[in-house]
Design an enzyme around this catalytic site. Structure first.
Site, PDB file in Angstrom:
ATOM      1  CG  HIS B  92      15.913  17.043 -14.883  1.00 43.31           C
ATOM      2  ND1 HIS B  92      16.431  17.561 -13.718  1.00 43.31           N
ATOM      3  CD2 HIS B  92      14.847  17.805 -15.184  1.00 43.31           C
ATOM      4  CE1 HIS B  92      15.703  18.583 -13.334  1.00 43.31           C
ATOM      5  NE2 HIS B  92      14.735  18.760 -14.209  1.00 43.31           N
ATOM      6  CG  HIS B 109      17.789  18.592 -10.213  1.00 42.68           C
ATOM      7  ND1 HIS B 109      18.396  18.826 -11.422  1.00 42.68           N
ATOM      8  CD2 HIS B 109      17.837  19.765  -9.538  1.00 42.68           C
ATOM      9  CE1 HIS B 109      18.785  20.094 -11.479  1.00 42.68           C
ATOM     10  NE2 HIS B 109      18.471  20.685 -10.348  1.00 42.68           N
TER      11      HIS B 109
END
Lengths: 859, 159
Positions: B92, B109
Site C-alpha cells: 500500500h 493502515h
C-alpha cells in the site's frame, strides 16, 4: 485457481509524457490521481530529470509519502490513431483528500480496469447490439436509434403520454457519469419526454434517500473532511468507512483517533478550548473493521451500540432524550435557529417528554436491546459540553445502515434531529451527513416527485409497476437491477418473462427484416403479449443486458472529460480524458442527444415542429464542456452572500468552467459555488448561519412510535415460520470489491480474494450447523435463494448473518423483501429472515486459494 | 540474520516458471522477468513454527520475512510445504509488515495478508498481495531465495 500475473518491473514515464489530472472513478472519497501517458517504444530514466514523476527512482521510495506506483497502476491501451500508449495512474501528491498519496485497493486498480482488447476488459461493449432471433448481433448507431425512436414514438402516439416508458438510470458522479451525463439523461427524460416511471440506479423509485434530513432543511452533504480531523467525537451510524470509504477513514478519521491532528485543532478551534484525541461511537449490528481498527488505538475511547435491526431511530431519539434531560442543549441556539412551534411536536413524539425518563429508557432498551448505560454514555460523548463554555464537537456520519433501514424517513429524521438538538452542525468539527457510496454529479431539470409523503410523494415503485405487468419500454442506463434491486429474484424472473414474450412474438409468422417492420412488429407485439421492450445502455453486457432487445455501448471513466464532486468535501474537480472509448461507444449525454435528434426527425417528418423542438435539446452540444455549462446554467442565481449559502442546491456550480477547473487542479472547488466579484467561491461547511428551509429555520418532525416489523418481515417471526427461517440477515459491502463488480469481475486481483458472494456467521451458529470457513451454504426464504461462501467471524452476533449485497455471481437481494418505506419508497435491504444449510460437497480449489482469515481482527 | 550469496541463478526473461506446489497445481504467478541472485536466507533446521525471520533480498535495501507456518501454504517449501517468504514492505504505502497471530499485518493502515494464500490482501487498502519470494531448499537444509513474484513497494524494478 486463478493464474494471476505478477510483475517485478514497471515502465517509467519519460520526462515528456503527457500528464492529466483526474479523480478515482470509484468511491465517494474521490482521491486525486495523476495519469501519465506516452507512446509505446520509449521509456524514461531513473534520475529525477529523466522521468515525468520528477522523482529519483534510483533509491527506494520513502514509506508514507513517497511516490506510489504499484503493479496494478500501469496498463497499455490502444487509441483511435492505432497507436499503443502506456497509461500510468498513480495517487496524486497534491490532493487535499488522499494526503501522502494514500489510496485504496479500488483506486489501485484504475489502470488495469481500462479497456484493452489484450486484457479481460475486452468484454467492454463496442457497438450497438440488437437481439436478432435469439442472439445479439452488431448494428450501426443509426439503425439502433431509428428502431428505438420508432418504438418510443409509437408508444407515445398510441398512449398519448409517456406512462408506459419506464426508465432506470444512474444519477451519480464518478464511474463515467458526472454532471455532463446526468444533465443529458435529465434533459431527455424530463424535458423532452415526460417520464414519470423512472427509478434511480440502486432502488425502485426516483427519490432522495434522505428526505428525512432534506425536509428538515439539511442537505446530507454538509461537512468537510477537515471536520473529521477536528471533531471531539466521531459517530459512525450504519457506515463502515474503513472498508467503503477507506482513505477518508485512514487520512481524516484515524489520525484524529490517534491524536495526530492536535496541531490542526490548535489552529482551528476556539482560544482556550480543550481538545484531545477523538472518541468513536459505532452504531452497527456488526463489529465492523472501522470499530476494531479504532479499538487497536484505544479501546477506552470507542463505544459500540448494536441495536436490533430496524430500531435505530428509537435509539437516536433516546440519545436525544438524554441530551434533553442532561441539558446538553443551548436554548438560545434552538430559539434562533430552529422552528420552535414544530419543536413541540418533536418533544412530544420523539423525545416523549410525557413519559417519565426511567420508564422511557426501559422501553427503549426493550425495543433496541441497547443498555441504558450505553445510551447515556453515547449522549455524553456526543453532546456533553467541554468545561463550562465549550460545546462538544461531534461529527455524525451515516450511510446505508440507516438509509436502507426499515422506516427510512424516520430513521434519517431522528438522526439529524439528535445532531441539531446538540448544536452539532455548521461548526468546525461537526456535521451530520452521509458517508456516501459513489461520488455525486446531480444536475437535472425538476424531477417528477417533489418529496416524501409530506411533500407531494411518495414516488411510484417502478419495480412493482413493471412486475405487475405494466409498462412497454424499459430503458436501463448504467445500472444492473438484476443484482441491485430488492426482491430481486421475483424481479429478474418477471422481467425475463416479459422480454421473452416479446422476443417470441417477433419470430411469429417470420422475423422482421426492414427497419420499419422491426418497429411495427415490436409495437404490435407489446400490445399482443403484455411483453416488454428492454433497452440497456452500459459499458458491459451486464446480467440485465443479457435479457435486453437493444444494447447501446457507453463510454467509461477516462474516455471523456467529466466532472463530479466527492461526498466528504463536495469537492468539484475535472476528470480529464486520457484515452479513447472502445469501438463506437459514446458518452451517455451524446446517446441521449442522438436519441432526441432522431425523435425530432420523426416528428418533423409529420410536421410536428413544436414537439420536435423539445427533442432537439442537445443540438448545440458538441463537447463535454457544452453540456457541463448548459447544466450549470440551470442552477439559480448564485451571486449571493455567504450567509445565504443554505438557499443553494448542494451541487450548484454555476459560473464554473473547465478552464477554471484546470487552473485549480486537484484543489478543486467546494460546492455549492457562489459568485463573488465575478469569481467562483466555494463553501467549506454548510448551515453555519441558516438552514435550507424557506424561513432558514430547522424544521422539526415528530417520529412514529415503535410499531414492530412490516408484514413482509413479521411473517417470519411467528410460529412455524420462525422455526423454519431462524436467522436474521443483514447485508452490505466489502473492502475488496466495488458495487456490482462490473470492472472487478475481470480483475484476478479481485476475483482471487473474493471468488464468490459470502456470508459472515458467528462461530456458535457455524458449529451448530456443522459449517466451517470456506464451506458453501444455501441461504433462502420465501422471496428467493442463493449460494454463498462462509466466513466464520464474531463480527456478527449469534442468530444474525451478514451477506455481501452484490457480487457478480449472486446477490443477497434475492432474499430481500419487497417492503419499502410508505413515506419515501426506499427499500429495507438490510433486514429479513432466512434459513441456511450447508451444501453437499465442497470446492477444494476455492478453499485452497481464497483466504478465510477473520477480516475485522487486527490484534 | 547473516546473509551469504553462494551463487546466482539465471532466470531467463520471458520464460514461464512452471513450478509446482505440493498439490501439483500451477502457482499463482507467471515468471519473474528479471535476473535474481540466489541468497541463503536460513536453514530448515533452525526454523520454528510461527517464529518469523527477517532477511535482506534481493539487496541490502529490501527486507524480506521468512516464516514456517505449520500448515501447507501456496508456494511453500520444505517437507510440509509450509515455509514461505515475502517482501516485508506493505504494497500500500511501504510500511514494514509484521507477522502476528498467523498473518502479516501492516501497522500503518491495517492491511492484512494471508501468508498461506500467497500473501493475498484479505483486508485493507493494499491493491496487491505482498511479493512472494521464491524459495528452494538445498540438500543440506539451506533455504535459498531464488526470485521475487511481484514488485517490491517503492521500486520501479526489483533489481
Amino acid at each position: 485457481m486463478s493464474n494471476m500475473n505478477r510483475r517485478d518491473a514497471l515502465p517509467i514515464p519519460p520526462a515528456n509524457a503527457t500528464v492529466h489530472n483526474t479523480v478515482c472513478q470509484y468511491c465517494t472519497v474521490g482521491c486525486g490521481y495523476k495519469v501519465y501517458t506516452w507512446p509505446v517504444g520509449t521509456q524514461g530514466g531513473l534520475a529525477a530529470n529523466q522521468n515525468a514523476f520528477g522523482v529519483d527512482l534510483r533509491n527506494p521510495q520513502t514509506p508514507l509519502g513517497g511516490l506510489v506506483y504499484t503493479e496494478t497502476m500501469h496498463s497499455i491501451v490502444t487509441r483511435k490513431d492505432g497507436q499503443q500508449y502506456h497509461v500510468v495512474i498513480v495517487p496524486a501528491g497534491d490532493s487535499p483528500i488522499n494526503l501522502k498519496r494514500d489510496h485504496s485497493s479500488r483506486g489501485a486498480t484504475n489502470a488495469v480496469a481500462t479497456w484493452s482488447d489484450a486484457r479481460a476488459t475486452r468484454e467492454r461493449l463496442k457497438y450497438p447490439l440488437l437481439r436478432i432471433g435469439d442472439q445479439f448481433q452488431v448494428i450501426p448507431w443509426d439503425e439502433a436509434l431509428t428502431i428505438l425512436a420508432g418504438v418510443a414514438k409509437g408508444i407515445r402516439d398510441k398512449d398519448g403520454n409517456d406512462d408506459n416508458i419506464a426508465v432506470k438510470a444512474f444519477d451519480h458522479g464518478g464511474s463515467g457519469a458526472g454532471f455532463e451525463n446526468n444533465w443529458g439523461v435529465g434533459k431527455l427524460f424530463f424535458d423532452a419526454f415526460s417520464v414519470k416511471h423512472i427509478a434511480i440506479h440502486n432502488r425502485p423509485a426516483y427519490n432522495s434517500e434522505v428526505w428525512g434530513s432534506r425536509e428538515r432543511g439539511v442537505h446530507e452533504l454538509n461537512y468537510d473532511a477537515i471536520d473529521a480531523r477536528l471533531a471531539d467525537t466521531i459517530v459512525l451510524w450504519g457506515a463502515n468507512p474503513y472498508e467503503t470509504a477507506s482513505v477518508f477513514y485512514t487520512e481524516h478519521m484515524l489520525p484524529n483517533i490517534q491524536g495526530a491532528t492536535s496541531g490542526e485543532k490548535q489552529r482551528n478551534l476556539l482560544r482556550g478550548e480543550p481538545f484531545g484525541p477523538a472518541y468513536l461511537i459505532v452504531v452497527d449490528p456488526r463489529r465492523t473493521s472501522s470499530l476494531t481498527v479504532a479499538e487497536q488505538v484505544d479501546k477506552a475511547r470507542t463505544l459500540h451500540l448494536r441495536p436490533n435491526l430496524g430500531t435505530d431511530y428509537i435509539l437516536a431519539n433516546a440519545i436525544a432524550r438524554v441530551i434533553w434531560e442532561r441539558r446538553y442543549y443551548n436554548m438560545q441556539y434552538l430559539q434562533n435557529r430552529t422552528d420552535m412551534q414544530k419543536f413541540e411536536e418533536y418533544k412530544e413524539k420523539s423525545l416523549k417528554l410525557d413519559t417519565p425518563y426511567a420508564e422511557f429508557m426501559a422501553r427503549v432498551t426493550q425495543i433496541t436491546g441497547v443498555p441504558r448505560a450505553d445510551i447515556e454514555k453515547a449522549a455524553d460523548w456526543i453532546a456533553k459540553p467541554k468545561g463550562a463554555n465549550f460545546p462538544r464537537r461531534t461529527l455524525t456520519i451515516y450511510e446505508k445502515g440507516m438509509i436502507w433501514n426499515m422506516k427510512n424517513y424516520d430513521q434519517i429524521a431522528a438522526l439529524v434531529q439528535m445532531n441539531v438538538l446538540s448544536q452539532n452542525i455548521g461548526r468546525a468539527g461537526t456535521g451530520c451527513g452521509r458517508l456516501g457510496g459513489h461520488q455525486e454529479g446531480y444536475v437535472r431539470p425538476p424531477s417528477p416527485t417533489p418529496g416524501s409523503i409530506y411533500n407531494g410523494g411518495p414516488p411510484v415503485n417502478v419495480d412493482k409497476y413493471l412486475t405487475d405487468g405494466k409498462g412497454k419500454l424499459y430503458w436501463v442506463i448504467g445500472t444492473n437491477p438484476y443484482l441491485s434491486t430488492p426482491n430481486n429474484q421475483l424481479f429478474r424472473k418477471r422481467i425475463r418473462e416479459r422480454t421473452k414474450a416479446l422476443s417470441d412474438y417477433l419470430g411469429r409468422s417470420g422475423e422482421p427484416g426492414r427497419t420499419e417492420e422491426w418497429v411495427s412488429k415490436i409495437l404490435e407485439g407489446l400490445e399482443a403479449t403484455g411483453g416488454l421492450f428492454m433497452v440497456v445502455q452500459d459499458i458491459y453486457l451486464t446480467h440485465t443486458a443479457m435479457d435486453a432487445h437493444l444494447v447501446l455501448p457507453a463510454s467509461a471513466w477516462g474516455e471523456a472529460n467529466q466532472t463530479s464532486i466527492n461526498c466528504n468535501s463536495r469537492l468539484l474537480r475535472l476528470y480529464e480524458k486520457f484515452m479513447d472509448p472502445p469501438g463506437e461507444a459514446k458518452q451517455d449525454w451524446e446517446i441521449c442527444k442522438l436519441v432526441g435528434l432522431k425523435m425530432a426527425e420523426l416528428y418533423r417528418a409529420e410536421g410536428k415542429g413544436d414537439v420536435a423542438a423539445k427533442f432537439e435539446f442537445g443540438k448545440n452540444w458538441n463537447t463535454d464542456e457544452d453540456v457541463f455549462l448548459d447544466g450549470g446554467n440551470s442552477f439559480p442565481n448564485n451571486a449571493i452572500p455567504a450567509s445565504e449559502e443554505a438557499t443553494l442546491p448542494a451541487e450548484c456550480y454555476r459560473g464554473v468552467t473547465y478552464a477554471f477547473l484546470r487552473q485549480v487542479g486537484q484543489q478543486g472547488i467546494r460546492t455549492p459555488v457562489r459568485i463573488e466579484n465575478g469569481r467562483p467561491v466555494g463553501t467549506l461547511r454548510r448551515y453555519s448561519v441558516k438552514f435550507g428551509t424557506k424561513d432558514g429555520k430547522f424544521s422539526w418532525y415528530g417520529t412514529d412510535d415503535w410499531e414492530g416489523y412490516p408484514p413482509e418481515v413479521a411473517k417470519y417471526l411467528e410460529g412455524d415460520m420462525a422455526k423454519k427461517y431462524p436467522f436474521w440477515m443483514t447485508t452490505g459491502r466489502a473492502q475488496a470489491i466495488w458495487q456490482t463488480m462490473y470492472n472487478d469481475r475481470f480483475l484476478p486481483e479481485k476475483m482471487t480474494v473474493m471468488p464468490m458472494p459470502y456470508i459472515e456467521m458467528h462461530p456458535q451458529d457455524a458449529q451448530a450447523l456443522g459449517i466451517k470457513g470456506g464451506d458453501l451454504v444455501q441461504v433462502w426464504n420465501e422471496e428467493g435463494n442463493g449460494t454463498f461462501m462462509v466466513y466464520v467471524t464474531d463480527a456478527v452476533r449469534p442468530g444474525l448473518i451478514f451477506a455481501l449485497q452484490y457480487h457478480h455471481l449472486g446477490t443477497s437481494n434475492s432474499m430481500t423483501s419487497g417492503y419499502t418505506d410508505p413515506k419515501t419508497t426506499i427499500p429495507w435491504y438490510k433486514g429479513t429472515r432466512v434459513a441456511i444449510r450447508k451444501i453437499r460437497g465442497s470446492l477444494p480449489d476455492l478453499q485452497q486459494t481464497a483466504s478465510f482469515l477473520q477480516q475485522n481482527k487486527f490484534d | 540474520m547473516i546473509l551469504s550469496r553462494r551463487r546466482t541463478i539465471q532466470v531467463l526473461s520471458g520464460v514461464t516458471m512452471a513450478s509446482l506446489t505440493g498439490a501439483g497445481r500451477a502457482q499463482f504467478w507467471f515468471a519473474p522477468s528479471l535476473t535474481y541472485p540466489a541468497v541463503r536466507v536460513g536453514n530448515i533446521r533452525n526454523l520454528q513454527n510461527n517464529q518469523p525471520v527477517t532477511f535482506n533480498y534481493p539487496d541490502a535495501r529490501a527486507q524480506g520475512i521468512l516464516v514456517k507456518l505449520g500448515r501447507p501454504a501456496l508456494g511453500g517449501v520444505g517437507p510440509n510445504r509450509d515455509i514461505v517468504a515475502f517482501s516485508a514492505a506493505c504494497t500500500h504505502m511501504g510500511c514494514p509488515v509484521v507477522y502476528k497471530n498467523g498473518r502479516l499485518l501492516c501497522p500503518c493502515h491495517y492491511s492484512m495478508f494471508d501468508p498461506a494464500k500467497a500473501a493475498q490482501v484479505y483486508q485493507g487498502l493494499a491493491g496487491t498481495g505482498l511479493p512472494q519470494i521464491q524459495l528452494r531448499v538445498a540438500p543440506n537444509g539451506d533455504i535459498l531465495a531464488n526470485a521475487i513474484n511481484g514488485l517490491i513497494w517503492g521500486r520501479v524494478r526489483n533489481v
